[in-house]
Write a protein that holds these residues in place. Structure first.
Motif, PDB file in Angstrom:
ATOM      1  N   GLN A 143       0.802  -1.230   0.000  1.00 49.40           N
ATOM      2  CA  GLN A 143       0.000   0.000   0.000  1.00 49.40           C
ATOM      3  C   GLN A 143       0.835   1.281   0.000  1.00 49.40           C
ATOM      4  O   GLN A 143       0.432   2.281  -0.556  1.00 49.40           O
ATOM      5  N   VAL A 144       1.993   1.213   0.678  1.00 53.84           N
ATOM      6  CA  VAL A 144       2.766   2.451   0.863  1.00 53.84           C
ATOM      7  C   VAL A 144       4.008   2.485  -0.031  1.00 53.84           C
ATOM      8  O   VAL A 144       4.167   3.373  -0.857  1.00 53.84           O
ATOM      9  N   LEU A 145       4.887   1.485   0.142  1.00 58.00           N
ATOM     10  CA  LEU A 145       6.203   1.589  -0.489  1.00 58.00           C
ATOM     11  C   LEU A 145       6.146   1.372  -2.002  1.00 58.00           C
ATOM     12  O   LEU A 145       7.026   1.815  -2.726  1.00 58.00           O
ATOM     13  N   CYS A 146       5.115   0.700  -2.481  1.00 50.90           N
ATOM     14  CA  CYS A 146       4.979   0.509  -3.933  1.00 50.90           C
ATOM     15  C   CYS A 146       4.140   1.602  -4.575  1.00 50.90           C
ATOM     16  O   CYS A 146       3.944   1.590  -5.787  1.00 50.90           O
ATOM     17  N   TYR A 147       3.622   2.509  -3.817  1.00 51.33           N
ATOM     18  CA  TYR A 147       2.779   3.562  -4.402  1.00 51.33           C
ATOM     19  C   TYR A 147       3.660   4.518  -5.218  1.00 51.33           C
ATOM     20  O   TYR A 147       4.693   4.985  -4.727  1.00 51.33           O
ATOM     21  N   PRO A 148       3.255   4.813  -6.445  1.00 51.03           N
ATOM     22  CA  PRO A 148       4.131   5.649  -7.286  1.00 51.03           C
ATOM     23  C   PRO A 148       3.962   7.146  -7.047  1.00 51.03           C
ATOM     24  O   PRO A 148       3.765   7.921  -7.982  1.00 51.03           O
ATOM     25  N   GLY A 149       4.015   7.567  -5.817  1.00 54.64           N
ATOM     26  CA  GLY A 149       3.898   8.984  -5.475  1.00 54.64           C
ATOM     27  C   GLY A 149       4.158   9.113  -3.982  1.00 54.64           C
ATOM     28  O   GLY A 149       4.633   8.167  -3.340  1.00 54.64           O
ATOM     29  N   THR A 150       3.836  10.264  -3.414  1.00 57.77           N
ATOM     30  CA  THR A 150       4.023  10.448  -1.968  1.00 57.77           C
ATOM     31  C   THR A 150       2.827   9.852  -1.219  1.00 57.77           C
ATOM     32  O   THR A 150       1.685  10.012  -1.640  1.00 57.77           O
ATOM     33  N   THR A 151       3.114   9.169  -0.125  1.00 61.63           N
ATOM     34  CA  THR A 151       2.041   8.633   0.727  1.00 61.63           C
ATOM     35  C   THR A 151       2.032   9.390   2.041  1.00 61.63           C
ATOM     36  O   THR A 151       3.082   9.601   2.657  1.00 61.63           O
ATOM     37  N   VAL A 152       0.844   9.790   2.473  1.00 62.86           N
ATOM     38  CA  VAL A 152       0.695  10.461   3.764  1.00 62.86           C
ATOM     39  C   VAL A 152      -0.170   9.552   4.648  1.00 62.86           C
ATOM     40  O   VAL A 152      -1.177   9.010   4.178  1.00 62.86           O
ATOM     41  N   ALA A 153       0.244   9.367   5.896  1.00 60.26           N
ATOM     42  CA  ALA A 153      -0.508   8.472   6.793  1.00 60.26           C
ATOM     43  C   ALA A 153      -0.355   8.925   8.243  1.00 60.26           C
ATOM     44  O   ALA A 153       0.651   9.541   8.602  1.00 60.26           O
ATOM     45  N   PHE A 154      -1.357   8.598   9.036  1.00 62.33           N
ATOM     46  CA  PHE A 154      -1.283   8.896  10.470  1.00 62.33           C
ATOM     47  C   PHE A 154      -0.479   7.799  11.170  1.00 62.33           C
ATOM     48  O   PHE A 154      -0.513   6.646  10.756  1.00 62.33           O
ATOM     49  N   GLU A 155       0.205   8.168  12.234  1.00 61.13           N
ATOM     50  CA  GLU A 155       0.932   7.181  13.026  1.00 61.13           C
ATOM     51  C   GLU A 155       0.920   7.611  14.486  1.00 61.13           C
ATOM     52  O   GLU A 155       0.843   8.815  14.784  1.00 61.13           O
TER      53      GLU A 155
END
Ligand code: SAM
Length: 270
Positions: A143-155
């Motif tokens: 979901q995150v590292l293979c996404y071809p752009g910037t990923t924003v997520a809560f942590e």
């Protein structure tokens, strides 16, 4: 009329004059935590009836709220912080308003997702927001590292180190930005590789609210076979085959032409 109003994510000055006007003109304000919203409203001298409207009450109160709107009431919906509907209550009510043709308007303002994206300095032409990060490393990869752009997520601060460790195992060079306590006194944005960030947060244990941004990176073929990567870019991230091939080549750091050749030769063997 329903006003869906964005409120500050920290600094109480971050509220528009239009938002304040809408709050002042409402018959009642729907909010998550009445005590928390009272602090903001007190600051601006707004005295209105506050109705507790958190995620467990969204369906329970729906008919009652719709009846008030149908009867001509003006209501405002706010959340504890930021923009309603973004990991906060609001969507059910908005969908019901659309269904019944009841007027509503969002009043724009702070949102921790956009704030963190801008603060990160990472590419903004293609980005995704995925709410709280998945816990399983495989999902993190997909979901995150293979996404071809910037990923924003809560942590959460408690999980930050585990997340950085998981990223380090897959893509140690990935640039990550940890935005903490945005717009508040101790606002901080640390950018770096997972290892650099882990070294910092080991010395300075993270506290407060956090949003993570992940820049584009590389996924070696031993972590994700090419076929699987192309299929996932199409199915999970909605890319066309042509675009999936282009992005897969970039993610695996190989020329586009060689990925085309591999895909083509595999298809020919069928
Ligand atoms: N609707 C909100 C918005 O538009 O920002 C988001 C609500 S979500 C339930 C809460 C999460 O937002 C927190 O766990 C944190 O990850 C993030 N967040 C909210 N305010 C923040 C801030 N000032 N600094 C960093 N993260 C924040």
């Amino acid at each position: 009329m329903l006003f869906v109003i964005a409120t500050p994510i920290g600094h109480l000055g971050d509220i528009s004059s239009r938002a304040l006007e809408a709050l002042s003109s409402s018959d009642a304000i729907l909010c998550e935590d009445t005590r928390r919203s009272a602090i903001l409203l007190d600051r601006y001298g707004i005295k209105k009836k506050l109705v507790s409207y958190h995620q467990f009450k969204e369906r329970q109160l729906l008919e009652q709220i719709l009846a008030q709107l149908e009867g001509g009431a003006t209501l405002a919906l706010i959340s504890d912080a930021g923009t309603p509907c973004i990991n906060d209550p609001g969507l059910i009510l908005i969908q019901a308003c659309i269904e019944r043709s009841l007027p509503f308007t969002p009043i724009p303002g702070p949102c921790s997702v956009i704030q963190a994206l801008v603060l990160s300095g990472f590419a903004t032409e293609r980005f995704q927001f995925i709410g709280f990060l998945p816990r399983k490393p495989k999902e993190m990869l997909r979901q995150v590292l293979c996404y071809p752009g910037t990923t924003v997520a809560f942590e959460s601060p408690q999980r930050l180190m585990d997340t950085l460790e998981a990223v380090d195992e897959i893509d140690p060079k990935r640039q990550v930005a940890v935005a903490r306590e945005m717009t508040k006194t101790f606002e901080e944005c640390r950018r770096g590789t997972p290892k650099e960030l882990m070294a910092h947060f080991k010395e300075h244990p993270p506290k407060g609210e956090i949003v993570l941004s992940f820049a584009l990176g590389k996924i070696p073929e031993d972590k994700m076979p090419l076929d699987e990567l192309i299929e996932m870019l199409q199915e999970l991230h909605g890319l066309s085959l042509k675009e999936a091939i282009k992005q897969a080549a970039r993610l695996q750091g190989v020329p586009k032409s060689s990925v085309y050749k591999q895909v083509h030769s595999r298809h020919e063997t069928f």
